[in-house]
Design a protein around this motif. Structure first.
Motif, PDB file in Angstrom:
ATOM      1  N   UNK A 177      44.164 117.167 -58.142  1.00  7.16           N
ATOM      2  CA  UNK A 177      43.604 118.444 -58.614  1.00  7.16           C
ATOM      3  C   UNK A 177      42.206 118.216 -59.198  1.00  7.16           C
ATOM      4  N   UNK A 178      42.044 117.106 -59.936  1.00  9.03           N
ATOM      5  CA  UNK A 178      40.759 116.828 -60.587  1.00  9.03           C
ATOM      6  C   UNK A 178      39.627 116.706 -59.565  1.00  9.03           C
ATOM      7  N   UNK A 179      39.979 116.196 -58.388  1.00  4.05           N
ATOM      8  CA  UNK A 179      39.004 116.041 -57.309  1.00  4.05           C
ATOM      9  C   UNK A 179      38.339 117.379 -56.962  1.00  4.05           C
ATOM     10  N   UNK A 180      39.104 118.450 -57.101  1.00  2.00           N
ATOM     11  CA  UNK A 180      38.609 119.769 -56.712  1.00  2.00           C
ATOM     12  C   UNK A 180      38.029 120.553 -57.881  1.00  2.00           C
ATOM     13  N   UNK A 181      38.347 120.109 -59.076  1.00  2.00           N
ATOM     14  CA  UNK A 181      38.126 120.949 -60.275  1.00  2.00           C
ATOM     15  C   UNK A 181      36.699 121.475 -60.402  1.00  2.00           C
ATOM     16  N   UNK A 182      35.711 120.616 -60.118  1.00  2.00           N
ATOM     17  CA  UNK A 182      34.329 121.049 -60.365  1.00  2.00           C
ATOM     18  C   UNK A 182      33.897 122.197 -59.444  1.00  2.00           C
ATOM     19  N   UNK A 183      34.669 122.441 -58.386  1.00  2.86           N
ATOM     20  CA  UNK A 183      34.306 123.544 -57.472  1.00  2.86           C
ATOM     21  C   UNK A 183      34.777 124.897 -57.976  1.00  2.86           C
ATOM     22  N   UNK A 184      35.602 124.893 -59.017  1.00  2.24           N
ATOM     23  CA  UNK A 184      36.216 126.156 -59.424  1.00  2.24           C
ATOM     24  C   UNK A 184      35.441 126.841 -60.546  1.00  2.24           C
ATOM     25  N   UNK A 185      35.293 128.149 -60.400  1.00  2.00           N
ATOM     26  CA  UNK A 185      34.693 128.956 -61.464  1.00  2.00           C
ATOM     27  C   UNK A 185      35.739 129.345 -62.478  1.00  2.00           C
ATOM     28  N   UNK A 186      36.983 129.319 -62.051  1.00  2.00           N
ATOM     29  CA  UNK A 186      38.057 129.824 -62.902  1.00  2.00           C
ATOM     30  C   UNK A 186      39.376 129.299 -62.341  1.00  2.00           C
ATOM     31  N   UNK A 187      40.331 129.011 -63.200  1.00  2.00           N
ATOM     32  CA  UNK A 187      41.659 128.733 -62.667  1.00  2.00           C
ATOM     33  C   UNK A 187      42.696 129.647 -63.331  1.00  2.00           C
ATOM     34  N   UNK A 188      43.702 129.962 -62.555  1.00  2.00           N
ATOM     35  CA  UNK A 188      44.803 130.778 -63.066  1.00  2.00           C
ATOM     36  C   UNK A 188      46.035 129.879 -63.082  1.00  2.00           C
ATOM     37  N   UNK A 189      46.626 129.739 -64.251  1.00  2.00           N
ATOM     38  CA  UNK A 189      47.786 128.856 -64.376  1.00  2.00           C
ATOM     39  C   UNK A 189      49.041 129.706 -64.533  1.00  2.00           C
ATOM     40  N   UNK A 190      49.988 129.582 -63.620  1.00  2.00           N
ATOM     41  CA  UNK A 190      51.306 130.115 -63.921  1.00  2.00           C
ATOM     42  C   UNK A 190      51.995 131.068 -62.983  1.00  2.00           C
ATOM     43  N   UNK A 191      51.280 131.900 -62.166  1.00  2.00           N
ATOM     44  CA  UNK A 191      52.051 132.847 -61.356  1.00  2.00           C
ATOM     45  C   UNK A 191      53.021 132.122 -60.411  1.00  2.00           C
ATOM     46  N   UNK A 192      54.296 132.376 -60.585  1.00  2.00           N
ATOM     47  CA  UNK A 192      55.309 131.766 -59.731  1.00  2.00           C
ATOM     48  C   UNK A 192      55.450 130.264 -59.889  1.00  2.00           C
ATOM     49  N   UNK A 193      55.090 129.750 -61.035  1.00  2.00           N
ATOM     50  CA  UNK A 193      55.113 128.299 -61.250  1.00  2.00           C
ATOM     51  C   UNK A 193      56.540 127.765 -61.386  1.00  2.00           C
ATOM     52  N   UNK A 194      57.428 128.594 -61.923  1.00  2.00           N
ATOM     53  CA  UNK A 194      58.778 128.107 -62.221  1.00  2.00           C
ATOM     54  C   UNK A 194      58.780 127.389 -63.569  1.00  2.00           C
ATOM     55  N   UNK A 195      59.943 126.863 -63.939  1.00  2.00           N
ATOM     56  CA  UNK A 195      60.057 126.269 -65.275  1.00  2.00           C
ATOM     57  C   UNK A 195      60.621 124.860 -65.242  1.00  2.00           C
ATOM     58  N   UNK A 196      60.431 124.177 -64.139  1.00  2.00           N
ATOM     59  CA  UNK A 196      60.923 122.807 -64.049  1.00  2.00           C
ATOM     60  C   UNK A 196      60.143 121.920 -65.028  1.00  2.00           C
ATOM     61  N   UNK A 197      60.862 121.070 -65.765  1.00  2.00           N
ATOM     62  CA  UNK A 197      60.208 120.329 -66.854  1.00  2.00           C
ATOM     63  C   UNK A 197      59.164 119.337 -66.327  1.00  2.00           C
ATOM     64  N   UNK A 198      59.458 118.638 -65.245  1.00  5.42           N
ATOM     65  CA  UNK A 198      58.478 117.670 -64.726  1.00  5.42           C
ATOM     66  C   UNK A 198      57.230 118.394 -64.239  1.00  5.42           C
TER      67      UNK A 198
END
Ligand code: NAX
Ligand code: ATP
Ligand code: MG
Length: 331
Positions: A177-198
């Protein structure tokens, strides 16, 4: 998980000095100016601002205990946002020299619709590229919804990782994910992520990385479940925007303010919640969406459909992408 024991004020002072000198500080100013209409000068009529000024939703009298002090500091005025004017102001102009991207971190075995709605909404409001980071099970399904999305099947749930491989898999996911990070203006965390602990542990690492990289971060759906149990992930982050629905808001209020949601003191309670977490902006979704940065409370009550079908919140969290681009334009 409990909140860090260090003094929030002390951390805020330290961060404040660093922020004042950084590009992210300017992004934050734009964030606040975009989301919240500025208060009119004392002599100006309400029509001089982008939005109308409303009477307080309620009086703070009758509140008790730990909330009283926060209520005393709370904004007593709720502004009605001119949503269309705000959107016009922050929508990125078409520019041949520019391209914009956003990422959605979400999507697991159960939920493929939510990350699709969020990622595709970003495209519809102006993103040129939209990435989805999801589990392998979800990836093929999401790819088949749309050729426009760039889908990375890299997240793993507990059932697919042996105990002794967890550390290496987690680090591989972060590296990818870090490899791509600098290309993003914004990230959205969570829609449909589920709740698995790992999976949530891996996403915590991604959130920390995004924060270090000063990427505006919208937290929605199961991302809110994650941060409600680990407030340090967003505490003091002025580039974090939380978009709780009725239930997500209830869980946040219970965890952070240790009380139940009070409609009588709605704006004061929202202000107290922002202040207690520190730094973040919260958009409380409902009949009217109420937005607060800990100082000012603004509501958007433009009429929408009364039908509450699933996915409307995901569309909202993906659309907040344009705010991310507004923030990056002042880099
Ligand atoms: N098509 C999809 O893949 C969708 C997946 N979704 C994802 O599903 C996961 C869990 O989200 P939930 O919202 O179900 O989890 P919550 O734990 O917030 O909701 C728990 C329960 O409350 C109910 N509820 C939620 N909002 C309500 C409201 N305003 N009034 C009355 N009842 C309400 C829900 O139906 C659910 O039964 C998230 O990751 C979310 O992003 C949702 O976004 C909906 C669409
Ligand atoms: N009671 C309501 N009446 C009218 N509009 C509403 C109501 N509740 C929410 N909305 C609108 O729907 C949008 C999505 O909010 P909602 O509460 O449905 O999110 P959500 O539960 O997270 O959705 P999702 O199903 O995508 O997870 C809000 O921005 C708001 O404008
Ligand atoms: Mg939702």
């Amino acid at each position: 998980m409990s909140r860090p024991t260090g003094s929030w004020q002390h951390q805020a002072q330290h961060r404040g000095r660093m922020w004042a000198a950084s590009p992210a500080f300017r992004r934050q100013l734009v964030l606040l100016r975009s989301l919240l209409p500025q208060s009119p000068p004392p002599s100006s009529p309400p029509s001089s601002v982008v939005g109308r000024r409303f009477a307080p939703l309620s009086s703070p009298s009758g509140t008790s205990g730990s909330l009283r002090a926060a209520h005393a500091m709370a904004a007593a005025t709720v502004y009605e946002a001119d949503a269309e004017a705000v959107v016009r102001r922050i929508t990125p102009p078409l520019d041949r020299a520019r391209h914009n991207g956003q990422a959605v971190i979400g999507g697991c075995r159960e939920y493929t619709g939510a990350p699709y709605f969020a990622a595709t909404s970003a495209l519809k409001v102006g993103a040129d590229l939209s990435h989805v980071f999801c589990t392998k099970d979800a990836a093929t399904v999401i790819k088949s919804y749309s050729p426009e999305l760039i889908v990375h099947p890299i997240l793993e749930e507990s059932y697919s990782v042996k105990d002794d491989e967890r550390a290496s898999v987690s680090s591989k996911i972060l590296t990818e994910v870090a490899k791509w990070m600098e290309r993003f203006d914004c990230i959205v965390i969570g829609p449909g992520l589920g709740r698995d602990s790992f999976l949530l542990d891996c996403v915590s690492n991604i959130m920390k990385h995004a924060r270090q990289a000063n990427i505006p971060t919208v937290v929605d759906g199961d991302g809110l479940f994650l941060i409600t149990n680990n407030l340090g992930l967003v505490e003091g982050n002025p580039l974090a925007i939380l978009t709780p629905n009725v239930y997500e808001y209830k869980r946040l209020v219970q965890k952070v303010l240790n009380c139940d949601v009070s409609e009588e003191t709605a704006s004061e309670q929202l202000t107290a919640l922002c202040q207690k977490i520190g730094g973040v902006t919260i958009m409380r979704k409902g009949k009217a969406d109420v937005i607060c940065d800990g100082k000012t409370v603004t509501q958007a009550s433009t009429f929408g459909s009364p039908r509450r079908c699933g996915g409307q919140g995901d569309i909202l969290s993906g659309s907040i992408y344009i705010l991310g681009t507004a923030l990056h334009r002042v880099k």
